[in-house]
Design a protein around this motif. Structure first.
Motif, PDB file in Angstrom:
ATOM      1  N   VAL A 110       0.829  -1.198   0.000  1.00 18.41           N
ATOM      2  CA  VAL A 110       0.000   0.000   0.000  1.00 18.41           C
ATOM      3  C   VAL A 110       0.866   1.251   0.000  1.00 18.41           C
ATOM      4  N   GLN A 111       1.972   1.192   0.750  1.00 17.90           N
ATOM      5  CA  GLN A 111       2.782   2.402   0.905  1.00 17.90           C
ATOM      6  C   GLN A 111       4.190   2.024   1.355  1.00 17.90           C
ATOM      7  N   LEU A 112       5.178   2.713   0.817  1.00 17.86           N
ATOM      8  CA  LEU A 112       6.560   2.653   1.283  1.00 17.86           C
ATOM      9  C   LEU A 112       7.097   4.067   1.263  1.00 17.86           C
ATOM     10  N   ARG A 113       7.406   4.583   2.443  1.00 25.54           N
ATOM     11  CA  ARG A 113       7.885   5.954   2.514  1.00 25.54           C
ATOM     12  C   ARG A 113       8.883   6.089   3.666  1.00 25.54           C
ATOM     13  N   PHE A 114       9.620   7.205   3.657  1.00 25.42           N
ATOM     14  CA  PHE A 114      10.575   7.482   4.716  1.00 25.42           C
ATOM     15  C   PHE A 114      10.101   8.722   5.464  1.00 25.42           C
ATOM     16  N   VAL A 115       9.977   8.571   6.790  1.00 21.99           N
ATOM     17  CA  VAL A 115       9.372   9.624   7.613  1.00 21.99           C
ATOM     18  C   VAL A 115      10.172   9.791   8.898  1.00 21.99           C
ATOM     19  N   ALA A 128      16.574   8.251  18.322  1.00 18.76           N
ATOM     20  CA  ALA A 128      16.170   9.579  18.758  1.00 18.76           C
ATOM     21  C   ALA A 128      14.873   9.943  18.049  1.00 18.76           C
ATOM     22  N   GLU A 129      13.974  10.585  18.794  1.00 24.10           N
ATOM     23  CA  GLU A 129      12.698  10.974  18.181  1.00 24.10           C
ATOM     24  C   GLU A 129      12.950  11.876  16.982  1.00 24.10           C
ATOM     25  N   GLY A 130      12.295  11.576  15.875  1.00 27.18           N
ATOM     26  CA  GLY A 130      12.484  12.337  14.653  1.00 27.18           C
ATOM     27  C   GLY A 130      13.518  11.744  13.719  1.00 27.18           C
ATOM     28  N   SER A 131      14.228  10.696  14.164  1.00 27.73           N
ATOM     29  CA  SER A 131      15.180  10.026  13.267  1.00 27.73           C
ATOM     30  C   SER A 131      14.428   9.421  12.081  1.00 27.73           C
ATOM     31  N   GLY A 132      15.118   9.282  10.973  1.00 32.00           N
ATOM     32  CA  GLY A 132      14.461   8.742   9.789  1.00 32.00           C
ATOM     33  C   GLY A 132      14.183   7.250   9.915  1.00 32.00           C
ATOM     34  N   VAL A 133      12.967   6.856   9.529  1.00 29.65           N
ATOM     35  CA  VAL A 133      12.601   5.441   9.497  1.00 29.65           C
ATOM     36  C   VAL A 133      11.841   5.149   8.207  1.00 29.65           C
ATOM     37  N   ALA A 134      11.888   3.904   7.794  1.00 22.31           N
ATOM     38  CA  ALA A 134      11.052   3.441   6.688  1.00 22.31           C
ATOM     39  C   ALA A 134       9.715   3.003   7.261  1.00 22.31           C
ATOM     40  N   VAL A 151       1.754  -2.693   9.346  1.00 20.87           N
ATOM     41  CA  VAL A 151       2.484  -1.433   9.295  1.00 20.87           C
ATOM     42  C   VAL A 151       3.841  -1.692   9.942  1.00 20.87           C
ATOM     43  N   THR A 152       4.902  -1.593   9.154  1.00 20.69           N
ATOM     44  CA  THR A 152       6.249  -1.943   9.600  1.00 20.69           C
ATOM     45  C   THR A 152       7.137  -0.703   9.608  1.00 20.69           C
ATOM     46  N   PHE A 153       7.920  -0.572  10.685  1.00 18.56           N
ATOM     47  CA  PHE A 153       8.894   0.520  10.791  1.00 18.56           C
ATOM     48  C   PHE A 153      10.286  -0.081  10.931  1.00 18.56           C
ATOM     49  N   ALA A 157      18.376   3.206   7.338  1.00 20.14           N
ATOM     50  CA  ALA A 157      19.444   2.533   6.594  1.00 20.14           C
ATOM     51  C   ALA A 157      19.007   1.150   6.126  1.00 20.14           C
ATOM     52  N   LEU A 158      18.265   0.428   6.970  1.00 16.07           N
ATOM     53  CA  LEU A 158      17.767  -0.882   6.572  1.00 16.07           C
ATOM     54  C   LEU A 158      16.649  -0.752   5.544  1.00 16.07           C
ATOM     55  N   GLY A 159      15.749   0.203   5.779  1.00 19.59           N
ATOM     56  CA  GLY A 159      14.624   0.383   4.873  1.00 19.59           C
ATOM     57  C   GLY A 159      15.053   0.686   3.458  1.00 19.59           C
ATOM     58  N   LYS A 160      16.139   1.411   3.291  1.00 13.56           N
ATOM     59  CA  LYS A 160      16.607   1.775   1.943  1.00 13.56           C
ATOM     60  C   LYS A 160      17.149   0.579   1.184  1.00 13.56           C
ATOM     61  N   ARG A 161      17.405  -0.508   1.893  1.00 12.06           N
ATOM     62  CA  ARG A 161      17.931  -1.702   1.230  1.00 12.06           C
ATOM     63  C   ARG A 161      16.813  -2.641   0.764  1.00 12.06           C
ATOM     64  N   LEU A 162      15.573  -2.309   1.123  1.00 12.09           N
ATOM     65  CA  LEU A 162      14.439  -3.130   0.711  1.00 12.09           C
ATOM     66  C   LEU A 162      13.822  -2.560  -0.559  1.00 12.09           C
TER      67      LEU A 162
END
Length: 268
Positions: A110-115, A128-134, A151-153, A157-162
């Protein structure tokens, strides 16, 4: 089913309706009454067991409470479709577990984004709060029917490899281990029930507010570091999580006994 009258005993200490329920349950579980087939009518069961209508209704009522049958007004009782289940005594991805049972799994991304990581996600992943996650949203289809919304977080760095194309066909667990060289160790689960929000209800083809099984799962790598935090929403009418728990035992091997430490007053 055989035309021979099933064996029940009026002299037994077990109530007749319980004996009848057990006979019918056996017929359901061994396939004589297949899923979605119509059960014999109340009149047919009265003749079959030579008992009153109220006894048959008690037996059918208990089977309905157990989820083995459901009633359709004006048409009778029908055998329920058995729920698919996943055993959670070992750490497995959904497709990994279901494929072992011969089920077909399809993922709809449904969705893949970095937030920026929300506060709870950051705390769970040790960021840390506000760090980037997939943030990954997927609908899991079991035998072509939607059964869960995930819904997976993951740390950015790991998310960019998927890859999105891989997410449509594979479990994230296997991608972490095989593509990212992250050996998984254990997961912590919290399970509760919630009402389906509109977007999840649409994705799972259920009514808004329908009951869902929600699982929060935090997965750690082999070194104990958190790598994957998920919200898993399962349709309560189609799926079960099952687990085995053992009785804690003392060093001597006997079950732990909780002793009453309350002191009793002495008689004078």
């Amino acid at each position: 089913m055989s035309t021979r009258r099933p064996s029940i005993s009026p002299e037994s200490h077990v109530p007749l309706y319980t004996q009848i329920k057990d006979v019918l349950r056996t017929g359901i579980l061994d396939g004589r009454y297949p899923p979605m087939s119509r059960m014999p009518s109340e009149s047919e069961l009265m003749t079959m067991f030579d008992v009153s209508r109220i006894t048959i209704r008690q037996a059918l009522g208990d089977l309905q409470k157990e989820g083995l049958i459901f009633k359709v007004h004006g048409k009778g009782s029908f055998v329920s479709q058995p729920k698919t289940f996943q055993n959670v005594t070992s750490l497995q991805g959904f497709a990994e577990a279901m494929s072992e049972s011969g089920h077909e799994i399809i993922n709809r991304v449904v969705q893949l984004r970095f937030v920026p990581a929300p506060a709870e996600v950051a705390a769970q992943l040790g960021l840390a709060e506000g760090s980037g996650v997939a943030e990954i949203h997927r609908v899991r289809l079991l035998n072509r029917s939607p059964v869960s919304y995930e819904v997976t977080f993951l740390p950015e760095a790991l998310g960019k490899r998927l890859k999105r194309t891989e997410l449509a066909t594979r479990d994230i667990f296997l991608m972490l281990e095989n593509d990212c060289a992250v050996p998984l160790g254990h997961a912590d689960l919290a399970i509760d029930a919630i009402a389906a929000a509109p977007d999840i209800a649409d994705a799972l083809d259920v009514k808004k507010g329908a009951p869902l099984l929600r699982i929060e799962r935090l997965t750690h790598d082999a070194d104990g570091e958190p790598v994957d935090f998920e919200y898993l929403y399962f349709r309560g009418d189609t799926f079960q999580y099952r687990l085995r728990i053992d009785r804690e035992r003392s060093a001597a091997g006997a079950p732990r006994v909780i002793r009453n430490r309350q002191k009793q007053s002495k008689n004078n």
